[in-house]
Structure formats: C-alpha cells, structure tokens
Design an enzyme around this catalytic site. Structure first.
Site, PDB file in Angstrom:
ATOM      1  N   CYS A 110      12.697  14.034  -3.184  1.00 36.77           N
ATOM      2  CA  CYS A 110      11.594  13.495  -2.763  1.00 36.77           C
ATOM      3  C   CYS A 110      10.618  14.163  -1.625  1.00 36.77           C
ATOM      4  O   CYS A 110       9.653  14.152  -1.072  1.00 36.77           O
ATOM      5  CB  CYS A 110      11.892  12.159  -2.128  1.00 36.77           C
ATOM      6  SG  CYS A 110      12.637  11.086  -3.031  1.00 36.77           S
ATOM      7  N   HIS A 245       6.713   9.611   3.066  1.00 34.90           N
ATOM      8  CA  HIS A 245       7.279   9.256   1.698  1.00 34.90           C
ATOM      9  C   HIS A 245       7.002   8.100   1.380  1.00 34.90           C
ATOM     10  O   HIS A 245       7.528   7.021   2.014  1.00 34.90           O
ATOM     11  CB  HIS A 245       8.582   9.945   1.487  1.00 34.90           C
ATOM     12  CG  HIS A 245       9.229   9.627   0.197  1.00 34.90           C
ATOM     13  ND1 HIS A 245       8.664   9.697  -0.830  1.00 34.90           N
ATOM     14  CD2 HIS A 245      10.486   9.086  -0.228  1.00 34.90           C
ATOM     15  CE1 HIS A 245       9.439   9.417  -2.075  1.00 34.90           C
ATOM     16  NE2 HIS A 245      10.456   9.125  -1.524  1.00 34.90           N
ATOM     17  N   ASN A 275       7.970   4.402  -5.967  1.00 38.54           N
ATOM     18  CA  ASN A 275       8.702   5.640  -5.284  1.00 38.54           C
ATOM     19  C   ASN A 275       8.511   6.818  -6.455  1.00 38.54           C
ATOM     20  O   ASN A 275       9.264   6.525  -7.394  1.00 38.54           O
ATOM     21  CB  ASN A 275      10.128   5.446  -5.093  1.00 38.54           C
ATOM     22  CG  ASN A 275      10.725   6.955  -4.199  1.00 38.54           C
ATOM     23  OD1 ASN A 275      10.120   7.687  -4.465  1.00 38.54           O
ATOM     24  ND2 ASN A 275      11.918   6.814  -3.852  1.00 38.54           N
TER      25      ASN A 275
HETATM   26  N1  ACO Z   1      16.024  -8.304  -8.153  1.00 38.42           N
HETATM   27  C1  ACO Z   1      16.664  -9.154  -7.592  1.00 38.42           C
HETATM   28  N2  ACO Z   1      17.695  -9.230  -6.786  1.00 38.42           N
HETATM   29  C2  ACO Z   1      18.093  -7.840  -6.781  1.00 38.42           C
HETATM   30  C3  ACO Z   1      17.544  -6.800  -7.247  1.00 38.42           C
HETATM   31  C4  ACO Z   1      16.356  -6.803  -8.013  1.00 38.42           C
HETATM   32  N3  ACO Z   1      15.609  -5.757  -8.502  1.00 38.42           N
HETATM   33  N4  ACO Z   1      18.227  -5.601  -7.016  1.00 38.42           N
HETATM   34  C5  ACO Z   1      19.348  -6.126  -6.192  1.00 38.42           C
HETATM   35  N5  ACO Z   1      19.310  -7.543  -6.112  1.00 38.42           N
HETATM   36  C6  ACO Z   1      20.419  -8.218  -5.553  1.00 38.42           C
HETATM   37  C7  ACO Z   1      21.670  -7.710  -5.002  1.00 38.42           C
HETATM   38  O1  ACO Z   1      22.576  -7.726  -6.404  1.00 38.42           O
HETATM   39  C8  ACO Z   1      22.069  -8.363  -4.071  1.00 38.42           C
HETATM   40  O2  ACO Z   1      22.721  -9.511  -4.753  1.00 38.42           O
HETATM   41  P1  ACO Z   1      24.150 -10.108  -3.781  1.00 38.42           P
HETATM   42  O3  ACO Z   1      23.639 -10.346  -2.405  1.00 38.42           O
HETATM   43  O4  ACO Z   1      24.309 -11.498  -4.594  1.00 38.42           O
HETATM   44  O5  ACO Z   1      25.229  -9.130  -3.805  1.00 38.42           O
HETATM   45  C9  ACO Z   1      20.887  -8.584  -3.259  1.00 38.42           C
HETATM   46  O6  ACO Z   1      19.726  -8.576  -3.875  1.00 38.42           O
HETATM   47  C10 ACO Z   1      20.685  -8.007  -1.964  1.00 38.42           C
HETATM   48  O7  ACO Z   1      20.663  -6.685  -2.227  1.00 38.42           O
HETATM   49  P2  ACO Z   1      20.829  -5.417  -1.095  1.00 38.42           P
HETATM   50  O8  ACO Z   1      21.068  -4.317  -1.761  1.00 38.42           O
HETATM   51  O9  ACO Z   1      21.333  -5.964   0.094  1.00 38.42           O
HETATM   52  O10 ACO Z   1      19.046  -5.499  -0.785  1.00 38.42           O
HETATM   53  P3  ACO Z   1      18.500  -4.635   0.296  1.00 38.42           P
HETATM   54  O11 ACO Z   1      17.603  -5.692   1.126  1.00 38.42           O
HETATM   55  O12 ACO Z   1      19.219  -3.673   1.112  1.00 38.42           O
HETATM   56  O13 ACO Z   1      17.292  -3.887  -0.547  1.00 38.42           O
HETATM   57  C11 ACO Z   1      16.997  -1.707  -1.531  1.00 38.42           C
HETATM   58  C12 ACO Z   1      17.803  -2.964  -1.645  1.00 38.42           C
HETATM   59  C13 ACO Z   1      15.649  -2.105  -1.690  1.00 38.42           C
HETATM   60  C14 ACO Z   1      17.598  -0.745  -2.488  1.00 38.42           C
HETATM   61  C15 ACO Z   1      17.041  -0.908   0.144  1.00 38.42           C
HETATM   62  O14 ACO Z   1      18.421  -1.067   0.235  1.00 38.42           O
HETATM   63  C16 ACO Z   1      16.316   0.458  -0.259  1.00 38.42           C
HETATM   64  O15 ACO Z   1      15.249   0.433  -0.361  1.00 38.42           O
HETATM   65  N6  ACO Z   1      17.174   1.458   0.166  1.00 38.42           N
HETATM   66  C17 ACO Z   1      16.574   2.829  -0.028  1.00 38.42           C
HETATM   67  C18 ACO Z   1      16.137   3.034  -1.485  1.00 38.42           C
HETATM   68  C19 ACO Z   1      15.468   4.609  -1.459  1.00 38.42           C
HETATM   69  O16 ACO Z   1      14.795   4.787  -0.668  1.00 38.42           O
HETATM   70  N7  ACO Z   1      15.665   5.302  -2.530  1.00 38.42           N
HETATM   71  C20 ACO Z   1      15.154   6.549  -2.570  1.00 38.42           C
HETATM   72  C21 ACO Z   1      16.025   7.577  -2.838  1.00 38.42           C
HETATM   73  S1  ACO Z   1      15.123   9.182  -3.003  1.00 38.42           S
HETATM   74  C22 ACO Z   1      15.262   9.545  -4.806  1.00 38.42           C
HETATM   75  O17 ACO Z   1      16.223   8.943  -5.349  1.00 38.42           O
HETATM   76  C23 ACO Z   1      14.765  10.813  -5.204  1.00 38.42           C
END
Ligand code: ACO
Length: 322
Positions: A110, A245, A275
């Site tokens: 990214c 980003h 993203n």
């Molecule tokens: N819909 C519904 N529920 C979901 C989904 C979805 N799409 N995805 C996960 N859940 C559930 C999980 O299974 C979990 O359930 P559980 O509590 O029963 O286990 C619950 O939602 C909570 O999940 P968390 O992971 O705690 O959610 P969080 O608030 O941390 O948000 C997220 C997750 C959005 C992925 C966040 O952690 C994030 O944005 N991280 C950074 C990601 C990022 O920036 N990536 C970029 C990478 S750069 C690149 O790859 C090139």
C-alpha cells in the site's frame, strides 16, 4: 531541486459492489462493514484488465500535465501483481504511451506510490530524469479469498497515476520497513508446473491478522508524520492537507488524533472504493486535485502503511504547473 506534481489521473473498474451485494453470499452486513471500516462499496474488475486501467490512468495524468508519452524519462508502476509476470506493468504502459524510458514495477504494497516518489526523487537528484510517470494499479479482487469475510470485504480494484517534474515542491520524505512475514501474507503461484517442485501449491489468497495490522498502522502512520514534518522543519498543524492511505477510517482517525488536526484537512474517499492498496493515495489525490481543492503553495502530506510491513510519508508543496 527535487520534484512537483504536474498532473494526476485515475481509472476505475465499472463494476460497483456494495456491502449489501457482499451480504448476498457472505455472512456479513453493511452495518458491520461500515462501522468497522468506513467502507460502503468498492470497484471490482470484470471485463477490464489491470493493464487497461493502468494505461488509461497514465494517459489521463499525461494529458493533465500536458506531457507527451515520449517526453517521460522514467516510468514506475506500484503494484503487488500485474496482469503478467513479464512484461512488467510499467513496460506495458511504456508500450501504450510510446515511451522508451526506463520502466519497472515496484512492490511496497500500500505504500508503493510513496516508495515510487522517493525513487523518482533519486533519479531527479542524480540528473537522470526531468519527468517521471508513476502509475499505481492493483487487482485486489484476484488476490483475495472470497469466502473469507474478514478480508475480502476490505479491498477494491483501481489505478491512479501522477506525473512528476523536476523542480521545487517536495519538502521531505521518509520510508521504512518493520519486517514481518506473518501478519499479512499472500503466497505466490510459483512451482505450479515444475516436475521438481516438492513444496506443493499454496492457495493464492490473503491471510491477515487484522488486529495486529491495526496496531502497526496507527503507530507507523503517527511516527511517519512526526518524522517527515521534523525533516521539513514544520509542525503537523502547519500541513494544509493530509492524504492518508485509505485502509480503514478508524485507523485514519486514530493515527491523526494526537496531532489535533481538524477533520476538514484529512481527505478520505474510503467509503466509495475500500482499500485499493498502492492505488488508494493516487486516486484520492486525483479526485481532490480535479475538484480544485489545492491552492498553489499548499502543503500536502501523504502517509501510508502496508504489507511487508512497509510505511512512509512524503510532504510537498502543491504547484501543479512549473
Ligand atoms: N462481517 C461480519 N462479521 C465479521 C466480518 C464481516 N465481514 N469479519 C469479521 N467478522 C467478525 C469476526 O469473526 C469476529 O467475530 P467473533 O467476535 O465472533 O470472533 C468479529 O467480527 C470481530 O472481529 P474483529 O477482528 O475483532 O473486528 P475489528 O473491529 O478488529 O475489525 C478489521 C476488523 C476491520 C479487519 C480491523 O482489524 C482492521 O481494519 N485491521 C487493519 C486491516 C488493514 O488495514 N489491512 C490493510 C493491509 S494492507 C495490504 O494488505 C496491502
């Protein structure tokens, strides 16, 4: 002497996929996705190729800068994976715009566009280029596991481009890596046909520990903002526009909170595109530049984090035409 941005362009797939569309085949909802990320919809490649988008965004940026393809001295494409292993995406763009300039791809996930700006800066400083074309293009939809709701809802496809010209503009830049091969990992397709391959074939799909990426992102964005402002000798409050980003609106808010920057200075479009990896910042820049948001002399700060784990920031003054 360094560089300024002389033109911008972008190109997006026609297909719009909303959160509700995803909920028809995934156990998810618009409410979950929007409140956790700020994303409402994203663009996804269907009939178009990534080459098509990259070439179109490059043409738009060249037209905006009033630069002909054969006037470009350097072409850099920021991408995690082009349509073909070889030729590189950059060579395909060079062919389409009629350029014989050095052309190569660069993978910093990214943060790719910021890495490309800093590479271009070195070419300018060494007297090896007067005009550079940076194209970012990502086909995230081809890299995802569409059965994994925790990752596939976050990303989108697209391309953006910038024309840089040698001259005063860039004030400072910082790049770094906090190497970690586990929190975000996407295996390659290597060894598929080799009779000597003993490693089997790994599925080509993203694995991500979202919580760990979140912590890294907030920390790295804050650190890079502080460093780049210190190098330029200004305070974060003196920046006119932040272009972060677009991975998650909560990451953007949390990274900038400590600087007490007015929300009106922080540019976002994540709700529309999700993203797009290296492409997020270039599409954001193009959209706001075309709306006439930036005035001559405005200070723009680009800041990003990504898989690797990479991070960086570039600070420059807006001066579209030299
Ligand atoms: N819909 C519904 N529920 C979901 C989904 C979805 N799409 N995805 C996960 N859940 C559930 C999980 O299974 C979990 O359930 P559980 O509590 O029963 O286990 C619950 O939602 C909570 O999940 P968390 O992971 O705690 O959610 P969080 O608030 O941390 O948000 C997220 C997750 C959005 C992925 C966040 O952690 C994030 O944005 N991280 C950074 C990601 C990022 O920036 N990536 C970029 C990478 S750069 C690149 O790859 C090139």
């Amino acid at each position: 002497m360094s560089f300024y941005i002389a033109g911008t362009g972008s190109a997006l797939p026609e297909k719009i996929v909303s959160n509700e569309d995803l909920a028809t085949f995934l156990d998810t909802s618009d409410e979950w996705i929007f409140t956790r990320t700020g994303i409402r919809r994203r663009r996804v490649l269907t009939g178009e190729t990534l080459n098509d988008l990259a070439i179109l965004s490059a043409r738009r940026a060249l037209e905006d800068a009033r630069v002909a393809g054969n006037e470009v001295d350097l072409i850099l494409c920021a991408t995690m994976r082009g349509d073909t292993v070889t030729p590189s995406l950059a060579c395909s763009v060079a062919e389409a715009i009629g350029s014989h300039a050095p052309a190569f791809d660069l993978n910093a996930a990214c943060v790719g566009v910021l890495y490309a700006m800093e590479v271009a800066d070195s070419f300018f400083a060494a007297g090896k280029a007067e005009t550079a074309l940076i194209v970012s293009a990502e086909a995230m939809s081809k890299l995802l596991n569409w059965e994994d709701r925790s990752t596939c809802v976050l990303f989108g496809d697209g391309s953006g481009a910038l024309v840089l010209k040698k001259g005063a503009g860039r004030l400072a830049g910082v790049l770094s890596t906090d190497p970690d091969s586990h929190v975000i990992r996407m295996p390659n397709i290597e060894g598929m046909n080799s009779p000597y391959n003993q490693n089997g074939q790994q599925p080509l799909a993203m694995h991500m520990d979202g919580g760990e990426v979140y912590k890294f992102a907030v920390n790295a964005m804050g650190r890079n903002i502080e460093q780049v402002c210190r190098l330029a000798g200004i305070a974060p409050a003196e920046v006119d526009w932040y272009l972060p980003h677009q991975a998650n609106i909560r990451i953007i808010d949390a990274s900038l909170r400590k600087f007490k920057i007015g929300k009106e200075k922080v540019l976002v479009n994540i709700s529309e595109y999700g993203n797009m990896s290296a492409t997020s910042i270039s599409v954001l820049l193009d959209e706001y530049a075309r709306r006439g948001t930036f005035k001559e002399g405005d200070k723009l700060l680009f800041v990003a984090f990504g898989a690797g784990l990479t991070s960086g920031a570039v600070l420059l003054e807006w001066k579209k035409q030299g």
